[in-house]
Design a protein around this motif. Structure first.
Motif, PDB file in Angstrom:
ATOM      1  N   ALA A  22       0.857  -1.093  -0.053  1.00  0.00           N
ATOM      2  CA  ALA A  22      -0.021   0.007   0.054  1.00  0.00           C
ATOM      3  C   ALA A  22       0.988   1.320  -0.101  1.00  0.00           C
ATOM      4  CB  ALA A  22      -0.989  -0.154   1.167  1.00  0.00           C
ATOM      5  N   ARG A  26       1.557   4.179  -3.033  1.00  0.00           N
ATOM      6  CA  ARG A  26       1.294   5.757  -2.659  1.00  0.00           C
ATOM      7  C   ARG A  26       2.563   6.526  -3.039  1.00  0.00           C
ATOM      8  NH1 ARG A  26      -1.505   6.513   3.044  1.00  0.00           N
ATOM      9  NH2 ARG A  26      -1.478   8.741   2.122  1.00  0.00           N
ATOM     10  N   ASP A  85       9.429  12.204  -3.028  1.00  0.00           N
ATOM     11  CA  ASP A  85       8.902  11.205  -4.055  1.00  0.00           C
ATOM     12  C   ASP A  85       9.793  11.214  -5.230  1.00  0.00           C
ATOM     13  OD1 ASP A  85       8.742  13.628  -5.541  1.00  0.00           O
ATOM     14  OD2 ASP A  85       6.743  13.632  -5.322  1.00  0.00           O
ATOM     15  N   LEU A  95       2.120  10.679   5.186  1.00  0.00           N
ATOM     16  CA  LEU A  95       2.621   9.424   4.277  1.00  0.00           C
ATOM     17  C   LEU A  95       3.913   9.149   4.918  1.00  0.00           C
ATOM     18  CD1 LEU A  95       2.285   7.371   2.280  1.00  0.00           C
ATOM     19  CD2 LEU A  95       2.917   9.131   0.674  1.00  0.00           C
TER      20      LEU A  95
END
Length: 184
Positions: A22, A26, A85, A95
């Motif tokens: 998961a 993301r 990211d 996150l």
């Protein structure tokens, strides 16, 4: 009894696998052993890492893994987590926090200031309660206890590799984190 323990172990592994999948879905980048006691958090990605090379696959990762082994950690006892990211933007604080608590390491090693800034935001509620402002700011070189983890901001590990005095400083900082013994 043995079957019940095996079933429980399988359930824990399945749960962890779902959580990791998961997180990756993301946009979280991870590498290594997700069940490790040490997590290396990196924010300043190399050009190669930004274009798809494995996280911590360059000289900094090699040096960090060698340092952990020299301290007494098993060679496979590490994982890496990108605080940014693929575009180099800081992960959303929620996150990043979720990724850290999912990995649940005993020791969190922050490789650079970009990662430290992201973790300051992700762990703000815990950091603000620390007794010393230097700890609250995850100042480089200090070992801080946050969420039951030892957290150390190295303050620019990759950049330090080019200068002998800086490499020695990084080694001195890392020596503050010997492997933890059994909990009993």
């Amino acid at each position: 009894m043995a079957q019940m323990q095996e079933d429980r172990r399988a359930a824990y592994l399945a749960k962890t696998r779902r959580e990791i999948v998961a997180l990756v879905g993301r946009g979280v980048r991870m590498v290594g052993n997700a069940l490790s006691s040490v997590c290396l958090v990196k924010g300043d990605l190399s050009d190669a890492e930004r274009t798809g090379a494995p996280l911590l696959g360059g000289p900094d990762g090699t040096a960090l893994r060698a340092s952990l082994t020299a301290l007494g950690y098993a060679p496979e006892d590490w994982c890496g987590l990108a605080a940014v990211d693929e575009g180099g933007r800081a992960l959303d604080a929620e996150l990043l926090r979720l990724a850290v608590v999912t990995l649940d390491p005993d020791t969190l090693i922050v490789c650079d200031e970009t990662a430290a800034a992201a973790l300051r935001e992700a762990l703000a509620d815990e950091l603000v309660g620390l007794p010393d402002i230097h700890q609250s700011m995850l100042e480089a070189g200090l070992v801080v206890d946050v969420l039951g983890m030892r957290v150390l901001n190295l303050g620019g590990f990759a950049a330090a590799l080019g200068e002998e005095a800086q490499k020695q400083l990084m080694w001195a900082r890392l020596k503050q984190l010997p492997p933890l013994g059994e909990p009993y």
